[in-house]
Design an enzyme around this catalytic site. Structure first.
Site, PDB file in Angstrom:
ATOM      1  NE  ARG A  11      -4.388  -0.578   2.041  1.00 31.93           N
ATOM      2  CZ  ARG A  11      -5.320  -0.846   2.946  1.00 31.93           C
ATOM      3  NH1 ARG A  11      -4.981  -1.448   4.067  1.00 31.93           N
ATOM      4  NH2 ARG A  11      -6.557  -0.490   2.734  1.00 31.93           N
ATOM      5  CB  CYS A  12       4.225   1.885  -0.998  1.00 31.24           C
ATOM      6  SG  CYS A  12       4.612   1.365  -2.676  1.00 31.24           S
ATOM      7  CD  GLU A  67      -1.714   2.225  -2.479  1.00 31.61           C
ATOM      8  OE1 GLU A  67      -0.882   1.342  -2.699  1.00 31.61           O
ATOM      9  OE2 GLU A  67      -1.891   3.211  -3.215  1.00 31.61           O
TER      10      GLU A  67
END
Lengths: 163, 783, 289
Positions: free
Chosen positions: B367-368, B737
């Site tokens: 989830r970057c 995210e």
């Protein structure tokens, strides 16, 4: 050297010949084709494989099929009656208690066992009861709400209005 | 007369998810649930060494074990030119090792057998001769002259240096720093962590010997990309490859890369003429699949008074043995240069170097948003540090330096054009809901009693929705996405998309878009994703891109169908198109609203009574090339208490204000945020993959790679502001995210804040009890 | 994830079980809860040729105490049973404090105290408790029965003094008397983690003075440890802040931790000191004025 085991799963009796090393989770998934019980790790850490053994939640990846001889197992597939969802399952739908769904069977079974014993659990009691089940998606808050929804439903009480 | 938004389950409604029924019944269809006739099972032998020459692989005993059908080695693959494959970053990666092993856990051989138990037994019978080499586990040492060369397989690779990359204006930034009256510096390591979705990666490769069609069931977030990559790598005709992504038990970026196991399983199926299933175990997942982060960062802020006038960042990326990030080609470190964050910084410069080390490959995951986690963490820690050094309240310092609402669309010093934002409002709301002033007083009081309370803030700006074709591609494939909508005669519809949900609720949310745009109730819209034979081409779901790209495509295609529906309605009502008005689900004659026709009637007419000259049917496909990215934002505020004896800390309050523009399904948006806040807590508190001097991976099981349970995870209080995206058809921005990006800094800032009065400046994540106690001791605060 | 092959027996009498153990000795492992054994086998770190499942043996789930005689914890008593036992809460507070902290709720439904003690993982919680309470381990074989003091039981990491043909039928914890204080502190980074440090403190009081002090330490040595010098400081004394601090410092010195990813040896010693301090302060506060 295979052994014969007779296990009652979700109310039906099954007899099979299995290697002693066959894990209960693999017996359920591969021999009985009940794939609702999942495998998420290899160190007994995640709880995705949770089933009820004589009503008590256990990790089926750390239990041999041969140990289940003569015992009763409930998997997630055994919760709904005549297709109608158990209140715990309904609670997860109502309160968005699942996202990817992989931890859900384990959570639902632990929740059912909790509510069978403790019909009005506090939030702490709920979080404590599911602390052996990892979820990566929800952050647990809606799982708690789902179980609280189910608890109210099982107690015949009204649900919270609007959120 | 017209159904309401709630009747239709349109945008903005907290619609309960369509997909839930099968999951709560245990009837999801995840990869390992699928069984095909004649299916075999594959297990992979992994290297125990971090760095070693591979001298010999003797599989004779393994092949002789009853139930073993084949053993495949690197040499076997090399004979078919399959021992190496390209990565999504333009490097190459070993499928099965041939010359050397380059990280502990690397794939060395594969056994295919009648059962996974037998396959595992056979693994122990394979005899491998390794000649250990000195491992390199520190990226700084990797770049020193004389360091052992890891990628000696590459002819032009003389060192362990992968890339040098720059963004921003070096000269303007140098000038700003020269003219500054103060420079604040922070060096921090964002440690290696892992997405660890609860379901591991796997595939079933079924190359049908009779038809030649290769059907590969795969845990993938990007099925079309995988299909094209397979075609390019193997030479297999693309139309004969079908990738099916079934229900996925969590992705978080872990299921984007093409892993060696997929390639070997496919080769095995081709060889053996039977389906081959490979499902990795958790150890394989943690030691070999795409980890996240591992960035060593140095950030500097140039200040004039309390205003930030410059930002300078230096990054050293630890990429493991193969440069295998999944990210847009142009950007060696993804979208890291969003690092100026929510602040109006006139001059900024960033440079980065990447190094090979003897560790698993990866870096862009969990989830970057393509390295936005790293960037956001750095700027929010830097800003907090600067506030302390100036003696200004951290919230006030942010206020003074935020990009102001009037400045949007805002072009940052790195060239990004932020679409919309109102950072002050989000911060103010967070502080109000937290009762910030009261907590500051409580903190003072607690200090007098010898207790440590800390308040941490993070005001993040996300950058998602990759992305416009002028800038974004992966391996040359532009990053548009798609939606194909077909309405059936009875007014029900099927919507097919190029994205792929792994729990984000696409079967519900996309249907809500159609409900709002076309007036077909969401429950009458079936959403399909994941089967490359039956869905339009797309780049998949990761980096929070689904709503910005396919969500837009769904809106656009619905609007196109609405325009065609208008023509049919005109025909049915015997009026001109221009005399018609639209309300959700219905066209009616202007001035005579009782004279109208529903979308269901129009749908039927599309097949039975369409105007002459108009093509029958009611369907279209939209490939949406977004004009820009979107910029969700927010402020998170965390209060913690720190135990001065053990170094443990626990959050007392977590307040999250998120602005992701228009929320298609607020319930699902909140779910995404809470999941991210939990991941952020885990990353801040306990998640770590590290390696010892010999390159042994520590963090290879869930006994060492720790994930928070319901007991440790705090309660979250969620709030929202809504600042629509001006360029997105629905005003929506995407949110998947945001919380994983924004929250780690909030937790860390809170712990530091509890101790900053005694001189503590930084503790690198994870803030495990021993690290915190060490800081307490240095500050004279320990019990 | 997949254990290696083995043969399996599910005896229904103790004699049958002891006979199997006599026959297969160190190629065999006893299976009770299996929550320590099976994980090792799944990782192929243990490969016994024979598993002897004792879950069908009658009488091994005994959990009772007779006045003056102490608590009998049979081999099939699950952690969960101890967690919920009224008897344990009333009379054996150290046990009551430890039980809910072992592993996680699911593992506690199957795992056993006896199995945990026999597994002898220095990071396992029960060892410190059994040591602090001066327990005895009752081992049976075809050769007879012996009562092994806990202080002699743990020999090394995952190693006990048991012979291959012996099976533990129960653990016996002496009656602590009416004026008992006991607690267990565990530093775990999350539920289900092994202890970074665990401390069991168990004291009884006689005329306001400490009698039978027991301080057991988890995860700070090659086995579960007893802080005997710290105990000696406390024995016969009235608790005071100064004595507490000294005993805590001494206990920390008696710990023998290793540095690892959970923390340095020095950190773990500090936590021992902090936990012993906090436990003894609780004991002091719990005393009637």
């Amino acid at each position: 050297m295979e052994r014969s085991v007779t296990v009652m799963v979700n109310g039906r009796t099954h007899t099979a010949s299995v290697e002693p090393r066959l894990l209960l989770v693999h017996f359920l998934r591969e021999v009985l084709d009940l794939t609702g019980t999942h495998v998420g790790c290899d160190t007994t850490s995640c709880g995705a494989c949770t089933v009820l053994l004589d009503g008590v939640p256990i990790k089926s990846c750390t239990f041999l099929a041969v140990q289940a001889d003569g015992r009763q197992v409930t998997t997630v597939e055994g919760l709904a009656r005549d297709g109608e969802l158990h209140p715990v399952q309904q609670g997860f739908k109502e309160e968005h208690g699942l996202q990817c769904g992989f931890c859900t069977p384990g959570m639902v079974l632990v929740a059912k066992a909790l509510l069978d014993e403790t019909p009005d659990p506090s939030e702490d009691q709920i979080r404590w009861a599911i602390s052996g089940n990892i979820c990566r998606c929800t952050g647990y808050q809606n799982i708690v709400r789902a179980i609280q929804w189910a608890a109210r439903r099982l107690r015949g009480e009204p649900q919270e209005v609007g959120r | 007369m017209s159904p309401t938004r709630e009747d239709l389950d349109g945008i903005g409604v907290r619609v309960k998810r369509h997909e839930d029924d099968r999951f709560v019944r245990g009837r999801g269809r995840y990869l390992d649930d699928i069984k095909l006739p004649g299916m075999l099972h594959m297990e992979i032998l992994r290297s125990p060494y971090a760095h070693a020459r591979l001298r010999a692989v003797d599989a004779s005993k393994a092949r002789a074990l009853p139930g073993v059908v084949a053993v495949i080695t690197g040499q076997d693959l090399a004979a078919h030119n399959l021992a190496w494959m390209p990565t999504l970053s333009g490097d190459t990666q070993a499928v099965l090792a041939t010359d050397k092993v380059r990280f502990q856990g690397q794939e060395v051989a594969a056994v295919v057998a009648e059962s996974p138990y037998i396959a595992k037994d056979a693994l122990q019978l394979i005899e491998v001769q390794y000649e250990p080499l000195p491992p390199v586990v520190d990226p700084r040492k990797a770049l020193e002259p004389g360091a052992p060369l890891i990628r000696d397989d590459k002819p032009d690779q003389a060192t362990n240096h992968i890339y040098h990359w720059e963004a921003g204006d070096r000269d303007a930034t140098e000038r700003a720093f020269r003219e500054a009256d103060r420079v604040v510096t922070l060096e921090t390591h964002y440690p290696r962590c892992h997405p660890a979705p609860l379901e591991c990666c796997g595939c079933i490769a079924d190359v049908n010997p009779a038809t030649g069609k290769a059907t590969i069931y795969m845990t993938t977030q990007a099925p079309h990309v995988v299909r094209t990559v397979f075609a390019l790598v193997t030479g297999y005709p693309e139309h004969q490859i079908r990738i099916i992504s079934p229900d996925i038990g969590g992705g978080f970026g872990n299921k984007v890369p093409v892993y060696p196991g997929y390639v070997v399983a496919t080769a095995a199926s081709l060889l053996l003429g039977r389906p081959v299933k490979w499902v990795e175990d958790r150890t394989g997942n943690l030691t070999s699949t795409g980890y996240a982060r591992d960035f060593h960062m140095k950030g500097e802020l140039a200040l004039k008074g309390d205003r930030i006038v410059g930002l300078r960042v230096r990054v050293l990326g630890d990429h493991g043995a193969f440069y295998a990030d999944a990210q847009p080609t142009k950007f060696k470190i993804g979208l890291f240069h969003i690092v100026s964050g929510s602040y109006d910084i006139p001059a900024a410069f960033c440079e980065a170097d990447g190094a090979y080390t003897n560790k698993a490959p990866g870096g862009v995951a969990y989830r970057c948003s393509f390295r936005v986690t790293e960037a956001s963490f750095l700027i929010e820690r830097l800003v907090q540090t600067a506030a302390y050094e100036l003696g200004v309240d951290p919230a006030e310092f942010r206020r003074r330096n935020f990009i102001r609402k009037e400045q949007f669309p805002y072009r940052s010093a790195f060239g990004w054009v932020y679409d919309s934002g109102d950072y002050h409002r989000a911060l103010d709301l967070a502080l109000e809901k937290l009762d910030y002033a009261r907590w500051r007083r409580d903190q003072e009081e607690a200090r007098r009693q010898g207790r440590l309370i800390g308040i941490g803030l993070a005001s993040f700006t996300e950058i998602v929705g990759a992305g416009p074709s002028h800038t974004f591609d992966i391996l040359g494939l532009k990053m548009f996405d798609s939606a194909e909508l077909r309405v059936h005669p009875t007014g029900k519809a099927v919507l097919k998309l190029g994205t792929r949900t792994q729990g984000q609720g696409h079967e519900t949310t996309y249907a809500q878009i159609i409900a709002s745009e076309l007036g077909i109730p969401a429950r009458d819209v079936e959403v399909q994703e994941g089967d490359t034979d039956h869905t339009p081409y797309g780049l998949g779901t990761y980096a929070s891109r689904s709503t910005p790209t396919s969500g837009a495509a769904a809106a656009v295609v619905a609007r196109r169908l609405r325009e065609k529906a208008r023509k049919i309605a005109a025909h049915l009502l015997e009026v001109s198109e221009h005399d018609l008005e639209w309300e959700p689900g219905r066209f009616y004659v202007r001035g005579a609203p009782e004279k109208g026709t529903t979308i269901q009637e129009i749908a039927f007419a599309a097949y039975t009574n369409f105007p002459p000259g108009l093509e029958p049917g009611l369907e279209d496909v939209c490939y949406y090339d977004p004009p820009n990215l979107t910029f969700p934002f927010g402020t998170y505020a965390v209060v913690v208490e720190v135990d001065r004896g053990t170094g443990q800390w626990r959050p007392l309050r977590v307040v999250a204000v998120d602005d992701c523009g228009v929320r298609i399904n607020p319930m699902i948006v909140e779910g995404q945020i809470m999941g991210g806040l939990c991941e952020g807590y885990g990353i801040a508190a306990m998640e770590l993959i590290t390696y010892d001097e010999q390159g042994n991976c520590i963090g290879s099981t869930f006994m060492d790679y720790l994930l928070p349970t319901a007991w440790e995870t705090p309660r979250f209080e969620l709030y929202e502001t809504v600042t629509p995206s001006p360029h997105h058809p629905l005003g929506a921005k995407g949110v998947g995210e945001s919380a994983t990006v924004g929250s780690p800094a909030a937790y860390v800032n809170a712990v530091i804040d509890a101790m900053v009065h005694a001189g503590v400046r930084n503790i690198d994540m994870p803030l495990t009890p021993d690290r915190v106690r060490e800081a307490l001791e240095r500050a004279g605060l320990a019990e | 994830m997949y254990p290696p092959p083995f043969d399996y027996f599910a005896p229904t009498t103790l004699e049958e079980t002891l006979d199997l153990l006599a026959r297969y000795g160190d190629e065999a492992k006893v299976l009770a809860g299996g929550q320590s054994l099976l994980p090792l086998m799944k990782l192929r770190l243990a490969s016994p040729s024979y598993l002897i499942d004792i879950n069908r043996l009658p009488g091994l789930d005994v959990l009772d105490d007779r006045p003056g005689s102490g608590l009998r914890v049979g081999a099939l008593v699950r952690h969960k049973t101890l967690e919920r036992s009224d008897l344990v809460h009333r009379r054996y507070p150290t046990v009551a404090a430890c039980a809910p902290l072992v592993a996680d709720p699911l593992v506690r439904n199957l795992g056993t105290l006896v199995g945990s003690v026999c597994h002898a993982d220095p990071q396992g919680d029960w060892g410190a408790v059994v040591l602090a309470l001066d327990g005895h381990i009752v081992a049976r074989s075809l050769r007879g029965e012996r009562r092994i003091p806990a202080s002699e039981f743990f020999v090394g990491p995952l190693t006990t003094i048991l012979q291959p043909d012996e099976m533990v039928t129960e653990v016996h914890l002496p009656d602590p008397g009416p004026r008992v204080f006991g607690t267990y502190f565990k530093l775990e980074r999350k539920v289900g983690d092994f202890a970074t440090v665990g401390v069991a403190v168990h004291l009884s009081f006689q005329d306001g003075r400490v009698a039978s002090p027991g301080i057991g330490l988890t995860a700070v040595g090659p086995t579960s440890l007893r802080a005997r010098r710290a105990e000696a400081l406390l024995r016969g004394q009235r608790l005071s802040e100064a004595l507490i601090l000294e005993a805590a410092r001494t206990a920390a010195q008696e710990a023998d931790p290793s540095s690892d990813v959970r923390g340095s040896a020095e950190y773990k010693r500090q936590v021992v000191r902090v936990f012993v301090t906090r436990a003894l302060r609780q004991a002091l506060a719990a005393q009637p004025a």
